[in-house]
Each structure stands twice: as structure tokens, then as C-alpha cells.
Design a protein around this motif. Structure first.
Motif, PDB file in Angstrom:
ATOM      1  N   VAL A 191     -34.844   6.727  12.795  1.00 14.04           N
ATOM      2  CA  VAL A 191     -36.056   6.408  12.043  1.00 14.04           C
ATOM      3  C   VAL A 191     -35.619   5.540  10.867  1.00 14.04           C
ATOM      4  CG1 VAL A 191     -38.117   7.345  10.942  1.00 14.04           C
ATOM      5  CG2 VAL A 191     -36.931   8.703  12.699  1.00 14.04           C
ATOM      6  N   ASP A 192     -35.900   4.234  10.977  1.00 15.46           N
ATOM      7  CA  ASP A 192     -35.328   3.263  10.037  1.00 15.46           C
ATOM      8  C   ASP A 192     -36.182   3.001   8.809  1.00 15.46           C
ATOM      9  OD1 ASP A 192     -33.404   2.937  11.969  1.00 15.46           O
ATOM     10  OD2 ASP A 192     -33.813   0.824  12.370  1.00 15.46           O
ATOM     11  N   THR A 193     -37.500   3.102   8.968  1.00 13.61           N
ATOM     12  CA  THR A 193     -38.420   2.582   7.938  1.00 13.61           C
ATOM     13  C   THR A 193     -39.491   3.605   7.549  1.00 13.61           C
ATOM     14  OG1 THR A 193     -39.939   1.743   9.607  1.00 13.61           O
ATOM     15  CG2 THR A 193     -38.200   0.229   8.889  1.00 13.61           C
ATOM     16  N   ILE A 230     -29.168  12.918   9.576  1.00 11.89           N
ATOM     17  CA  ILE A 230     -29.157  11.758   8.677  1.00 11.89           C
ATOM     18  C   ILE A 230     -28.852  10.472   9.439  1.00 11.89           C
ATOM     19  CG2 ILE A 230     -27.869  10.676   6.778  1.00 11.89           C
ATOM     20  CD1 ILE A 230     -27.360  13.572   5.731  1.00 11.89           C
ATOM     21  N   HIS A 231     -29.710   9.476   9.226  1.00 15.08           N
ATOM     22  CA  HIS A 231     -29.392   8.137   9.713  1.00 15.08           C
ATOM     23  C   HIS A 231     -28.647   7.390   8.591  1.00 15.08           C
ATOM     24  CE1 HIS A 231     -29.610   4.702  12.217  1.00 15.08           C
ATOM     25  NE2 HIS A 231     -30.658   4.124  11.691  1.00 15.08           N
ATOM     26  N   CYS A 232     -29.165   7.496   7.382  1.00 13.92           N
ATOM     27  CA  CYS A 232     -28.548   6.776   6.258  1.00 13.92           C
ATOM     28  C   CYS A 232     -29.317   7.090   4.985  1.00 13.92           C
ATOM     29  CB  CYS A 232     -28.630   5.261   6.501  1.00 13.92           C
ATOM     30  SG  CYS A 232     -30.315   4.723   6.821  1.00 13.92           S
ATOM     31  N   SER A 271     -24.951   6.620  12.040  1.00 17.70           N
ATOM     32  CA  SER A 271     -25.085   5.610  10.998  1.00 17.70           C
ATOM     33  C   SER A 271     -26.031   4.474  11.371  1.00 17.70           C
ATOM     34  CB  SER A 271     -23.715   5.035  10.666  1.00 17.70           C
ATOM     35  OG  SER A 271     -23.250   4.276  11.754  1.00 17.70           O
ATOM     36  N   ALA A 272     -26.502   3.803  10.319  1.00 16.12           N
ATOM     37  CA  ALA A 272     -27.387   2.648  10.473  1.00 16.12           C
ATOM     38  C   ALA A 272     -26.632   1.513  11.160  1.00 16.12           C
ATOM     39  CB  ALA A 272     -27.880   2.188   9.104  1.00 16.12           C
ATOM     40  N   GLY A 273     -27.246   0.944  12.177  1.00 17.58           N
ATOM     41  CA  GLY A 273     -26.677  -0.220  12.859  1.00 17.58           C
ATOM     42  C   GLY A 273     -25.325   0.050  13.505  1.00 17.58           C
ATOM     43  N   ILE A 285     -33.254   5.605  20.599  1.00 20.13           N
ATOM     44  CA  ILE A 285     -34.508   4.849  20.504  1.00 20.13           C
ATOM     45  C   ILE A 285     -34.846   4.677  19.022  1.00 20.13           C
ATOM     46  CG2 ILE A 285     -35.339   5.744  22.724  1.00 20.13           C
ATOM     47  CD1 ILE A 285     -37.442   7.344  20.972  1.00 20.13           C
ATOM     48  N   HIS A 286     -35.820   3.838  18.742  1.00 24.26           N
ATOM     49  CA  HIS A 286     -36.254   3.613  17.355  1.00 24.26           C
ATOM     50  C   HIS A 286     -37.707   4.033  17.201  1.00 24.26           C
ATOM     51  CE1 HIS A 286     -32.622   1.150  17.448  1.00 24.26           C
ATOM     52  NE2 HIS A 286     -32.557   1.460  16.171  1.00 24.26           N
ATOM     53  N   ALA A 287     -37.980   4.787  16.132  1.00 27.40           N
ATOM     54  CA  ALA A 287     -39.360   5.226  15.872  1.00 27.40           C
ATOM     55  C   ALA A 287     -40.295   4.020  15.814  1.00 27.40           C
ATOM     56  CB  ALA A 287     -39.422   6.001  14.560  1.00 27.40           C
TER      57      ALA A 287
END
Ligand SMILES: [Zn+2]
Length: 298
Positions: A10-12, A106-108, A150-152, A233-235
Motif C-alpha cells: 500500500v504505497d499511497t 511495514i512497507h516503509c 521495502s519500497a521498490g 500486488i498494489h492497492a
């Protein structure tokens, strides 16, 4: 029976607000449990605009329709106005995920900062980013995080060292084919790595050889009956713009008797035979369809 570990990055803020509830409802309908990894600090997505100057980025936006996917407001976060703090604004939504029985991690802290700068940062700054994410996580959930991805897929000897301080069950920062303990130069790290084994949807979308109609069949063909299968996957994508495709994909997986699990289920099983887990180098490499380098299994 094929087992598939499912991780949601979940990036954003938009992904947290819209994509996450969409996915929760879908998983509930289908009886699926998965791993949700959150960006917990400021949403500075707009700063990614500077990546336009990096090779491959134009190709990627035209493939995935970045404005359509992220929305104009998200793309200006951190540029025209300060990035909103996702965990502070949306803690209740995040807690709903945990309460629904999914694994949370945690993603970041700051996605863009980590993704763009990790390899330039000194160890104390990397440690500080990791610590900030853990503090924010604990504030939201009231317990300690046991996983990070981690992110990316950006990981380094500094980030792995910081992870080892946090008593994680496992981490998922890499692309590869089997679970391993990572080694960088001569140092062996103690946190189990469970890599993402399958390509992500955005790495395949828009390429003539992978039309959306045959994407599900392609994914199912890539899954290994006896090997490790992990999909990220990405939210913002599978939870929003490509939600209908993703729903069909999951239904098809269930028809094929593919068992979808959170990554912690895989980690517990792997760690029962801890001494069988190989030590392998963590290297910086490239993945088809993705810009720049990322952490890969050697
Ligand atoms: Zn991400």
C-alpha cells in the motif's frame, strides 16, 4: 497443491483510502487472508515526477496510465503541498485490516525517499527511517511489527542490518525464487527473506506479449507446484484500476485449487526447518518491465 503467498503493498494515501477497503471486501467474499504492508509516513508520491527523467519511465507511464491510476492529487503530494501523513490520517482503516484477520506489516515510512535514496544514505539515516516506520506502526496497531517489505524492492546492507535489530519473523525485499538468509559482502543477516517470485502486474501491463485477457493464464502457468510462489500486488492497481481483472484472477486461482496464504504462514513453515534454508547473496539487479535496479537473490 499450489500455495501462493499474497502480499499487498500500500504505497499511497489514495491506495489506503480506496484500494484497501476494496480488497478487504473482496478477500472477505472469497475467504482469502493475505499480507498487507503499509507506507506509514508522508505520501510524497508527487516527487516521483522527477523520475520522468530516468530511462524507461515514460514507457511505464504510457503503459499503466499513471495519472489515471494514481489520480492528479496524489501526483502533486509532496510537490505542491506537503505530503499527507498516511498513518496519522488513516489509522482506523489500517486497523480494520488487522481486525479482519490479515497479516499487517511495514512497507516503509516515506516511499519516495526510500526508493530514490536508499543506496546513497548513511547507516544512521537508514536506521532512522526503519525506526520511524516501526514507531508509526506501533502507534497505529498497538503491537510491534513482525514483517517488512521495502519500497521498490530497495534493500542494502544498511537496511538489512536495521531489520535485524527489530526481531522480525521474516522480510520480503527481494525478487527471486526461494526463501533465504541474505549475505552482502561477507556479512550474513539473520532475518529470513521471502522473495517475490512472480512478476508484478505493472511489469507486464501494456506489453503486447501479455494482453490482459491472457494474463491470468500466464500467471497460473508461472506458479510452481513444489516451489515458492509469492505475488506482490498494489492497492492502487489491483485494488482500484485493475480491480475487476484481479477479482477474476483470484476466482480462477481458487478454481485451480491454488491455496492463497499470508506470507507469515510460509515463514512459520520455513522456519520449522531453519537449517535447510540457504544463505544466498543479495545483489542489485534488474527485472524485466521495471525501471532501475532492485534487490535480487544471487
Ligand atoms: Zn511500494
Amino acid at each position: 497443491m499450489i500455495e501462493l503467498g499474497l502480499k499487498i503493498d500500500v504505497d499511497t494515501e489514495r491506495g489506503t483510502q480506496i484500494g484497501v477497503p476494496n480488497l478487504l471486501k473482496l478477500f472477505d467474499e472469497l475467504g482469502i487472508k493475505a499480507t498487507f504492508l503499509f507506507a506509514l509516513g508522508p505520501d510524497n508520491t508527487g516527487r516521483a515526477i522527477k523520475r520522468i527523467f530516468r530511462p524507461g519511465f515514460f514507457q511505464k507511464i504510457s503503459r499503466t496510465g499513471v495519472v489515471q491510476v494514481y489520480g492528479l492529487k496524489t501526483l502533486l503530494n509532496g510537490v505542491l503541498w506537503p505530503g499527507p501523513n498516511i498513518a496519522k490520517k488513516h489509522s482506523a482503516l489500517m486497523r480494520d485490516v488487522g481486525k479482519s484477520g490479515h497479516e499487517v506489516g511495514i512497507h516503509c515510512y516515506d516511499h519516495i525517499f526510500w526508493q530514490d535514496n536508499l543506496h546513497k544514505l548513511k547507516e544512521p539515516i537508514v536506521r532512522q527511517e526503519v525506526n520511524k516506520a516501526h514507531e508509526a506502526f506501533q502507534e497505529v496497531f498497538g503491537f510491534l511489527a513482525r514483517t517488512m517489505g521495502s519500497a521498490g524492492w530497495q534493500a542494502s546492507h544498511h537496511s538489512l542490518a536495521a531489520y535485524d535489530d527489530h526481531n522480525l519473523l521474516y522480510a520480503s525485499d527481494t525478487r527471486g525464487q526461494k526463501a533465504f538468509f541474505p549475505q552482502v559482502d561477507r556479512r550474513i543477516f539473520t532475518t529470513l527473506q521471502i522473495p517475490t517470485t512472480l512478476p508484478t502486474l505493472d511489469e507486464l501491463l501494456g506489453r503486447p506479449e501479455y494482453p490482459l485477457e491472457s494474463m491470468t493464464a500466464h500467471y497460473i502457468k508461472l506458479m510452481q507446484p513444489k516451489g515458492l510462489n509469492v505475488l506482490t500486488i498494489h492497492a492502487e492497481l489491483e485494488g482500484m484500476a485493475y480491480f475487476d481483472w484481479f477479482k477474476e484472477f483470484l476466482i480462477e486461482c481458487l478454481h485451480h485449487k491454488i491455496k492463497i496464504v499470508p506470507l507469515k504462514t510460509m515463514a512459520h513453515k520455513l522456519l520449522e526447518k531453519k537449517f535447510d534454508i540457504p544463505i544466498l547473496p543479495l545483489l542489485q539487479g534488474t527485472v524485466d518491465g521495471r525501471t532501475g535496479t532492485l534487490a535480487v537473490q544471487g
